[in-house]
Design a protein around this motif. Structure first.
Motif, PDB file in Angstrom:
ATOM      1  N   GLY A  40       5.902  68.077  18.351  1.00 27.31           N
ATOM      2  CA  GLY A  40       4.814  68.774  17.661  1.00 27.31           C
ATOM      3  C   GLY A  40       4.944  68.684  16.150  1.00 27.31           C
ATOM      4  O   GLY A  40       3.963  68.441  15.438  1.00 27.31           O
ATOM      5  N   ILE A  41       6.155  68.864  15.644  1.00 30.41           N
ATOM      6  CA  ILE A  41       6.379  68.769  14.196  1.00 30.41           C
ATOM      7  C   ILE A  41       6.145  67.341  13.714  1.00 30.41           C
ATOM      8  O   ILE A  41       5.547  67.122  12.651  1.00 30.41           O
ATOM      9  N   ALA A  42       6.597  66.360  14.500  1.00 29.47           N
ATOM     10  CA  ALA A  42       6.391  64.965  14.105  1.00 29.47           C
ATOM     11  C   ALA A  42       4.912  64.604  14.093  1.00 29.47           C
ATOM     12  O   ALA A  42       4.440  63.910  13.185  1.00 29.47           O
ATOM     13  N   ALA A  43       4.172  65.085  15.086  1.00 29.65           N
ATOM     14  CA  ALA A  43       2.742  64.800  15.125  1.00 29.65           C
ATOM     15  C   ALA A  43       2.020  65.475  13.965  1.00 29.65           C
ATOM     16  O   ALA A  43       1.110  64.895  13.363  1.00 29.65           O
ATOM     17  N   LEU A  44       2.425  66.683  13.639  1.00 31.10           N
ATOM     18  CA  LEU A  44       1.823  67.387  12.503  1.00 31.10           C
ATOM     19  C   LEU A  44       2.098  66.646  11.199  1.00 31.10           C
ATOM     20  O   LEU A  44       1.191  66.420  10.394  1.00 31.10           O
ATOM     21  N   GLY A  45       3.341  66.239  10.996  1.00 34.50           N
ATOM     22  CA  GLY A  45       3.683  65.498   9.785  1.00 34.50           C
ATOM     23  C   GLY A  45       2.981  64.160   9.706  1.00 34.50           C
ATOM     24  O   GLY A  45       2.518  63.743   8.637  1.00 34.50           O
ATOM     25  N   GLY A  46       2.884  63.476  10.852  1.00 37.04           N
ATOM     26  CA  GLY A  46       2.177  62.196  10.878  1.00 37.04           C
ATOM     27  C   GLY A  46       0.700  62.360  10.569  1.00 37.04           C
ATOM     28  O   GLY A  46       0.108  61.550   9.848  1.00 37.04           O
ATOM     29  N   ALA A  47       0.087  63.421  11.100  1.00 39.61           N
ATOM     30  CA  ALA A  47      -1.334  63.661  10.836  1.00 39.61           C
ATOM     31  C   ALA A  47      -1.576  63.973   9.359  1.00 39.61           C
ATOM     32  O   ALA A  47      -2.545  63.487   8.766  1.00 39.61           O
ATOM     33  N   ILE A  48      -0.693  64.748   8.768  1.00 35.67           N
ATOM     34  CA  ILE A  48      -0.840  65.059   7.340  1.00 35.67           C
ATOM     35  C   ILE A  48      -0.660  63.793   6.505  1.00 35.67           C
ATOM     36  O   ILE A  48      -1.423  63.524   5.569  1.00 35.67           O
ATOM     37  N   GLY A  49       0.338  62.985   6.845  1.00 36.35           N
ATOM     38  CA  GLY A  49       0.561  61.738   6.116  1.00 36.35           C
ATOM     39  C   GLY A  49      -0.588  60.766   6.248  1.00 36.35           C
ATOM     40  O   GLY A  49      -1.002  60.123   5.272  1.00 36.35           O
ATOM     41  N   MET A  50      -1.146  60.653   7.455  1.00 39.25           N
ATOM     42  CA  MET A  50      -2.279  59.751   7.659  1.00 39.25           C
ATOM     43  C   MET A  50      -3.512  60.244   6.911  1.00 39.25           C
ATOM     44  O   MET A  50      -4.271  59.439   6.361  1.00 39.25           O
ATOM     45  N   GLY A  51      -3.712  61.537   6.888  1.00 42.56           N
ATOM     46  CA  GLY A  51      -4.844  62.086   6.143  1.00 42.56           C
ATOM     47  C   GLY A  51      -4.726  61.836   4.654  1.00 42.56           C
ATOM     48  O   GLY A  51      -5.707  61.452   3.994  1.00 42.56           O
ATOM     49  N   ASN A  52      -3.529  62.031   4.124  1.00 43.95           N
ATOM     50  CA  ASN A  52      -3.322  61.777   2.691  1.00 43.95           C
ATOM     51  C   ASN A  52      -3.486  60.294   2.360  1.00 43.95           C
ATOM     52  O   ASN A  52      -4.066  59.943   1.326  1.00 43.95           O
ATOM     53  N   THR A  53      -2.992  59.427   3.239  1.00 39.81           N
ATOM     54  CA  THR A  53      -3.130  57.989   3.014  1.00 39.81           C
ATOM     55  C   THR A  53      -4.596  57.562   3.024  1.00 39.81           C
ATOM     56  O   THR A  53      -5.048  56.807   2.154  1.00 39.81           O
ATOM     57  N   SER A  54      -5.336  58.061   4.006  1.00 38.47           N
ATOM     58  CA  SER A  54      -6.756  57.713   4.091  1.00 38.47           C
ATOM     59  C   SER A  54      -7.541  58.254   2.898  1.00 38.47           C
ATOM     60  O   SER A  54      -8.404  57.565   2.349  1.00 38.47           O
ATOM     61  N   ALA A  55      -7.237  59.483   2.493  1.00 41.85           N
ATOM     62  CA  ALA A  55      -7.934  60.073   1.346  1.00 41.85           C
ATOM     63  C   ALA A  55      -7.654  59.282   0.071  1.00 41.85           C
ATOM     64  O   ALA A  55      -8.563  59.049  -0.737  1.00 41.85           O
ATOM     65  N   ALA A  56      -6.410  58.869  -0.121  1.00 42.48           N
ATOM     66  CA  ALA A  56      -6.066  58.097  -1.319  1.00 42.48           C
ATOM     67  C   ALA A  56      -6.739  56.725  -1.305  1.00 42.48           C
ATOM     68  O   ALA A  56      -7.191  56.237  -2.351  1.00 42.48           O
ATOM     69  N   THR A  57      -6.832  56.120  -0.127  1.00 44.54           N
ATOM     70  CA  THR A  57      -7.498  54.811  -0.032  1.00 44.54           C
ATOM     71  C   THR A  57      -8.981  54.930  -0.320  1.00 44.54           C
ATOM     72  O   THR A  57      -9.555  54.106  -1.055  1.00 44.54           O
ATOM     73  N   ILE A  58      -9.616  55.935   0.241  1.00 40.26           N
ATOM     74  CA  ILE A  58     -11.050  56.133  -0.012  1.00 40.26           C
ATOM     75  C   ILE A  58     -11.299  56.420  -1.486  1.00 40.26           C
ATOM     76  O   ILE A  58     -12.242  55.897  -2.086  1.00 40.26           O
ATOM     77  N   SER A  59     -10.437  57.211  -2.079  1.00 33.94           N
ATOM     78  CA  SER A  59     -10.570  57.510  -3.508  1.00 33.94           C
ATOM     79  C   SER A  59     -10.387  56.247  -4.353  1.00 33.94           C
ATOM     80  O   SER A  59     -11.121  56.015  -5.313  1.00 33.94           O
ATOM     81  N   GLY A  60      -9.424  55.421  -3.984  1.00 37.84           N
ATOM     82  CA  GLY A  60      -9.195  54.178  -4.715  1.00 37.84           C
ATOM     83  C   GLY A  60     -10.347  53.210  -4.589  1.00 37.84           C
ATOM     84  O   GLY A  60     -10.719  52.534  -5.550  1.00 37.84           O
ATOM     85  N   MET A  61     -10.948  53.145  -3.396  1.00 38.98           N
ATOM     86  CA  MET A  61     -12.096  52.249  -3.216  1.00 38.98           C
ATOM     87  C   MET A  61     -13.322  52.778  -3.946  1.00 38.98           C
ATOM     88  O   MET A  61     -14.153  51.991  -4.411  1.00 38.98           O
ATOM     89  N   ALA A  62     -13.443  54.088  -4.059  1.00 36.40           N
ATOM     90  CA  ALA A  62     -14.583  54.648  -4.791  1.00 36.40           C
ATOM     91  C   ALA A  62     -14.447  54.376  -6.285  1.00 36.40           C
ATOM     92  O   ALA A  62     -15.442  54.150  -6.974  1.00 36.40           O
TER      93      ALA A  62
END
Length: 108
Positions: A40-62
């Motif tokens: 559960g902790i690993a899935a939570l950390g992975g979800a937070i990391g994936m969200g931050n990665t996606s947000a940074a990529t979208i921001s960079g493309m914008a």
């Protein structure tokens, strides 16, 4: 808080000294709890990391649409690395559940 922790630690000896059940059953129960909480902790950390990665990529493309392809490639590699960490935790959890190495230490 320290007093409460001390009381729990003091009473833990009585719980572990209970007669009847074997240590193997208790170890299997604790392993199942540890596997569930760890995954559960690993899935939570992975979800937070994936969200931050996606947000940074979208921001960079914008900000700079010209490097969108390079950013997407880098994002997918980063997402694969993040997901690999969660899969490693799943492997450890499955080892704890089905081929518990701690039972061999106890001789069970």
């Amino acid at each position: 808080m320290k007093k409460l922790l001390f009381v729990f630690m003091a009473l833990a000896g009585f719980a572990f000294a209970a007669e009847g059940g074997s240590n193997g059953e208790m170890l299997l129960a604790y392993s199942a709890i540890a596997a569930g909480i760890g995954l559960g902790i690993a899935a939570l950390g992975g979800a937070i990391g994936m969200g931050n990665t996606s947000a940074a990529t979208i921001s960079g493309m914008a900000r700079n649409p010209g490097v969108g392809g390079k950013l997407m490639t880098t994002m997918f590699i980063a997402l694969a690395m993040i997901e690999a960490q969660v899969i490693y935790t799943l492997v450890v959890a499955l080892i704890l559940l089905y081929a518990n190495p701690f039972l061999a230490v106890l001789g069970l």
